[in-house]
Design a protein around this motif. Structure first.
Motif, mmCIF file in Angstrom:
data_model
loop_
_atom_site.group_PDB
_atom_site.id
_atom_site.type_symbol
_atom_site.label_atom_id
_atom_site.label_comp_id
_atom_site.label_asym_id
_atom_site.label_seq_id
_atom_site.Cartn_x
_atom_site.Cartn_y
_atom_site.Cartn_z
ATOM 1 N N ARG A 119 17.461 3.490 27.021
ATOM 2 C CA ARG A 119 18.093 2.767 27.811
ATOM 3 C C ARG A 119 17.566 3.910 29.182
ATOM 4 N N TYR B 285 16.457 2.719 17.014
ATOM 5 C CA TYR B 285 17.231 3.225 18.095
ATOM 6 C C TYR B 285 16.629 2.999 19.809
ATOM 7 N N VAL B 286 17.240 2.998 20.778
ATOM 8 C CA VAL B 286 17.109 2.879 21.879
ATOM 9 C C VAL B 286 17.558 3.119 22.991
ATOM 10 N N HIS C 295 13.231 2.338 28.181
ATOM 11 C CA HIS C 295 12.592 1.295 27.612
ATOM 12 C C HIS C 295 12.111 1.486 27.036
ATOM 13 N N LYS C 296 12.324 2.235 25.797
ATOM 14 C CA LYS C 296 11.579 2.216 24.444
ATOM 15 C C LYS C 296 12.610 2.139 23.635
ATOM 16 N N ILE C 297 12.193 1.172 22.012
ATOM 17 C CA ILE C 297 12.873 1.099 20.948
ATOM 18 C C ILE C 297 12.274 1.397 20.119
ATOM 19 N N CYS D 201 14.968 10.724 22.142
ATOM 20 C CA CYS D 201 13.242 9.696 22.345
ATOM 21 C C CYS D 201 12.011 10.766 22.570
ATOM 22 N N MET E 295 19.123 9.095 22.465
ATOM 23 C CA MET E 295 18.513 7.294 22.108
ATOM 24 C C MET E 295 19.833 6.606 21.737
#
Length: 78
Positions: free
Chosen positions: A69, A66-67, A72-74, A3, A10
């Motif tokens: 968790r 990509y996420v 909380h970013k994509i 991330c 991610m």
């Protein structure tokens, strides 16, 4: 992929929509009309992620990304 915000690992996945006319990133105030075009979206400063699909048939749009968790970013690939 790590991330870019928190540095944690991610998860790979897709942003998915069903029965859509496409998938777009638009600046505040941007709009996609009934007959969307790549040129029309880009003229507003937007980005076409998938589409446009200008038909009455149901369409499916998906974009890889990509996420994170944890924060909380994509992150999307286009």
């Amino acid at each position: 992929m790590n991330c870019p915000v928190c540095g944690k690992e991610m998860e790979r996945g897709i942003l998915y929509t069903d029965s859509s006319r496409g998938l777009y990133f638009l600046p505040p105030g941007g709009k996609v009309g009934l007959w969307a075009s790549v040129r029309g979206v880009e003229k507003q400063g937007g980005i076409v992620l998938d589409g446009p699909y200008n038909s009455s048939l149901p369409n499916r749009s998906e974009v890889r990304g990509y996420v994170c968790r944890a924060c909380h970013k994509i992150v999307l690939e286009y």
